[in-house]
Design a protein around this motif. Structure first.
Motif, PDB file in Angstrom:
ATOM      1  N   THR A 187      45.821  19.198   8.343  1.00  0.00           N
ATOM      2  CA  THR A 187      44.772  18.246   7.973  1.00  0.00           C
ATOM      3  C   THR A 187      43.392  18.844   8.187  1.00  0.00           C
ATOM      4  O   THR A 187      42.480  18.656   7.375  1.00  0.00           O
ATOM      5  CB  THR A 187      44.922  16.953   8.794  1.00  0.00           C
ATOM      6  OG1 THR A 187      46.200  16.371   8.518  1.00  0.00           O
ATOM      7  CG2 THR A 187      43.823  15.961   8.460  1.00  0.00           C
ATOM      8  N   ALA A 188      43.233  19.587   9.277  1.00  0.00           N
ATOM      9  CA  ALA A 188      41.920  20.166   9.589  1.00  0.00           C
ATOM     10  C   ALA A 188      41.446  21.116   8.501  1.00  0.00           C
ATOM     11  O   ALA A 188      40.241  21.222   8.245  1.00  0.00           O
ATOM     12  CB  ALA A 188      41.977  20.884  10.936  1.00  0.00           C
ATOM     13  N   PHE A 189      42.392  21.799   7.834  1.00  0.00           N
ATOM     14  CA  PHE A 189      42.006  22.801   6.840  1.00  0.00           C
ATOM     15  C   PHE A 189      42.497  22.451   5.434  1.00  0.00           C
ATOM     16  O   PHE A 189      42.422  23.285   4.528  1.00  0.00           O
ATOM     17  CB  PHE A 189      42.549  24.173   7.255  1.00  0.00           C
ATOM     18  CG  PHE A 189      41.985  24.656   8.549  1.00  0.00           C
ATOM     19  CD1 PHE A 189      40.690  25.126   8.629  1.00  0.00           C
ATOM     20  CD2 PHE A 189      42.745  24.603   9.713  1.00  0.00           C
ATOM     21  CE1 PHE A 189      40.157  25.552   9.830  1.00  0.00           C
ATOM     22  CE2 PHE A 189      42.226  25.032  10.923  1.00  0.00           C
ATOM     23  CZ  PHE A 189      40.928  25.508  10.988  1.00  0.00           C
ATOM     24  N   ARG A 190      42.983  21.225   5.260  1.00  0.00           N
ATOM     25  CA  ARG A 190      43.441  20.757   3.949  1.00  0.00           C
ATOM     26  C   ARG A 190      44.469  21.711   3.355  1.00  0.00           C
ATOM     27  O   ARG A 190      44.373  22.150   2.205  1.00  0.00           O
ATOM     28  CB  ARG A 190      42.252  20.576   2.997  1.00  0.00           C
ATOM     29  CG  ARG A 190      41.238  19.557   3.485  1.00  0.00           C
ATOM     30  CD  ARG A 190      40.099  19.388   2.505  1.00  0.00           C
ATOM     31  NE  ARG A 190      39.143  18.400   2.983  1.00  0.00           N
ATOM     32  CZ  ARG A 190      38.031  18.038   2.329  1.00  0.00           C
ATOM     33  NH1 ARG A 190      37.758  18.596   1.144  1.00  0.00           N
ATOM     34  NH2 ARG A 190      37.219  17.135   2.824  1.00  0.00           N
ATOM     35  N   LEU A 191      45.465  22.027   4.173  1.00  0.00           N
ATOM     36  CA  LEU A 191      46.530  22.927   3.758  1.00  0.00           C
ATOM     37  C   LEU A 191      47.861  22.179   3.779  1.00  0.00           C
ATOM     38  O   LEU A 191      48.049  21.241   4.558  1.00  0.00           O
ATOM     39  CB  LEU A 191      46.638  24.120   4.710  1.00  0.00           C
ATOM     40  CG  LEU A 191      45.460  25.102   4.748  1.00  0.00           C
ATOM     41  CD1 LEU A 191      45.644  26.057   5.917  1.00  0.00           C
ATOM     42  CD2 LEU A 191      45.380  25.878   3.444  1.00  0.00           C
ATOM     43  N   SER A 192      48.778  22.610   2.951  1.00  0.00           N
ATOM     44  CA  SER A 192      50.146  22.108   3.047  1.00  0.00           C
ATOM     45  C   SER A 192      50.867  22.860   4.161  1.00  0.00           C
ATOM     46  O   SER A 192      50.469  23.963   4.559  1.00  0.00           O
ATOM     47  CB  SER A 192      50.879  22.305   1.724  1.00  0.00           C
ATOM     48  OG  SER A 192      51.074  23.692   1.468  1.00  0.00           O
ATOM     49  N   ARG A 193      51.937  22.258   4.680  1.00  0.00           N
ATOM     50  CA  ARG A 193      52.719  22.933   5.712  1.00  0.00           C
ATOM     51  C   ARG A 193      53.257  24.268   5.193  1.00  0.00           C
ATOM     52  O   ARG A 193      53.299  25.263   5.925  1.00  0.00           O
ATOM     53  CB  ARG A 193      53.872  22.030   6.161  1.00  0.00           C
ATOM     54  CG  ARG A 193      53.443  20.752   6.862  1.00  0.00           C
ATOM     55  CD  ARG A 193      54.621  19.817   7.073  1.00  0.00           C
ATOM     56  NE  ARG A 193      55.597  20.391   7.979  1.00  0.00           N
ATOM     57  CZ  ARG A 193      55.674  20.117   9.282  1.00  0.00           C
ATOM     58  NH1 ARG A 193      54.803  19.282   9.834  1.00  0.00           N
ATOM     59  NH2 ARG A 193      56.615  20.662  10.024  1.00  0.00           N
ATOM     60  N   ARG A 194      53.653  24.277   3.935  1.00  0.00           N
ATOM     61  CA  ARG A 194      54.191  25.503   3.359  1.00  0.00           C
ATOM     62  C   ARG A 194      53.119  26.596   3.292  1.00  0.00           C
ATOM     63  O   ARG A 194      53.396  27.764   3.601  1.00  0.00           O
ATOM     64  CB  ARG A 194      54.744  25.216   1.969  1.00  0.00           C
ATOM     65  CG  ARG A 194      55.386  26.412   1.293  1.00  0.00           C
ATOM     66  CD  ARG A 194      55.988  26.023  -0.050  1.00  0.00           C
ATOM     67  NE  ARG A 194      56.611  27.154  -0.711  1.00  0.00           N
ATOM     68  CZ  ARG A 194      57.198  27.100  -1.889  1.00  0.00           C
ATOM     69  NH1 ARG A 194      57.238  25.937  -2.547  1.00  0.00           N
ATOM     70  NH2 ARG A 194      57.746  28.168  -2.432  1.00  0.00           N
TER      71      ARG A 194
END
Length: 375
Positions: free
Chosen positions: A278-285
């Protein structure tokens, strides 16, 4: 949340890491001062680098060796590293560093990454003053570091450029990203080896003029690939210094800095994967791929490894403080057990038995032995 909880299993040795070198040490490079072995990540920390072990290091086996020599307006550092390591930190704050990955006749080269690029033996990396090193090694690598003042680099490039050639503007080489120059060539490597052999044979007996010529020879051998026809040279510099937006290496650096700012790296509350994403707007993948591609481990495993290395540094600092306190070593030994407990808890390890097992597995000794030992 403690560092020993979370969705991932305890850190495991990297199954795909190349085998470490045999116990016999690689021979020192000719032309440099006597080799100093680097025992443990603390030896690298003493040179301004933050080092994190990514896989256990066999007990008693050094992480590397370092030699040094000086020429006019140039510092030379040559050596080798062996293991699975993550390194960050500035190599030189006011000088340009020409970092050359040397071919190693003693063993197959390991996997070395500088920033977002894989670096092969014979590759050169130009590192601007003060730029923080971003490196990951699995296996073994030999290296040569030439540190020169920015002005010396400008002069060398101007003197090397033919009338109809491309004179690289030194400004991009002195600011911003590092420049990766692949495969400087066998001829350049032979010139470097010959210059170091002269330094080794004559040493302090060289005249000031001869020492200046050696410096020029080393610089020209490294910089020659940058001197090209105008169009090709300009394109090569731009391509060699560019870093893709949100590369895996860049994501890893962002997460490391986030962990430092939030205190999680040093034992604060351990964020879960979703919080980091969430902090970096990334997906887990995307987060997992960035860490696997760059470091060879997942993000939560890396955080645990980072905390283990920081715990070792804290234990070593406590040992030095204890040995300098009134009462000397006896006081340090008497406080060993509570010292280990406090330091482990302070770095987020709440299950002390498991912490001791992980620590011994990574560093080849118990936390109490680190606190008491005299290396």
């Amino acid at each position: 949340m403690g560092a020993d909880s979370g969705p991932e299993s305890p850190p495991e040795p990297l199954a795909e890491s190349p085998a470490l070198p045999p116990p016999s040490l690689p021979p020192p490079a000719a032309g440099l001062w006597p080799e100093r072995l680097l025992h443990g990540i603390e030896a690298l920390a003493g040179r301004g680098l933050d080092a994190t072990l990514l896989a256990p290091q066999p007990p008693g086996r050094p992480l590397g060796g370092l030699q040094r020599a000086e020429l006019p307006a140039m510092s030379l550092r040559a050596g080798w590293l062996a293991g699975s390591l993550r390194l960050r930190g500035p190599l030189a704050r006011r000088q340009v560093v020409l970092a050359l990955h040397l071919p190693d006749p003693e063993a197959a080269a390991g996997r070395l990454r500088l920033w977002h690029r894989a670096v092969a033996p014979g590759d050169l990396c130009l590192i601007p003053p003060g730029l923080e090193l971003d490196a990951c090694l699995h296996g073994r690598a030999r290296f040569l570091l030439l540190a020169v003042p920015p002005g010396q680099l400008r002069v060398a490039l101007r003197q090397m450029t033919p009338a109809d050639g491309f004179a690289p503007d030194a400004t991009p080489l002195l600011r911003g990203n590092a420049v990766h120059v692949p495969a400087i060539g066998a001829a350049a490597l032979r010139r470097i080896a010959a210059a170091l052999a002269i330094q080794g044979q004559f040493g302090a007996g060289l005249s000031p003029r001869a020492r200046q010529l050696l410096r020029t020879e080393l610089l020209e051998a490294c910089l020659q690939p940058l001197v090209r026809p105008a169009a090709a040279g300009a394109a090569a510099i731009a391509e060699a210094s560019a870093e893709p937006v949100m590369s895996g290496a860049y994501i890893v650096r962002l997460v490391e800095d986030y962990l430092t700012v939030t205190g999680a790296a040093a034992g604060g509350e351990l964020p879960d994967i979703d919080t980091i994403c969430t902090a970096f707007r990334l997906s887990r993948r995307s987060l997992a791929r960035a860490f696997q591609d760059s470091l060879g481990v997942g993000p939560m495993t890396y955080i645990r490894l980072l905390r283990l290395s920081q715990t070792r540094r804290a234990l070593l600092a406590a040992r030095r403080h204890g040995s300098s306190s009134p009462g000397g070593s006896s006081q340090a030994e008497g406080a060993a057990a509570p010292g280990v407990t406090g330091i482990a808890l302070g770095h987020g390890f709440t299950e002390l038995g498991r912490f001791a097992q992980l620590y011994r597995r990574m560093f080849g000794e118990t936390p109490s032995e680190t606190l008491r030992a005299r290396h």
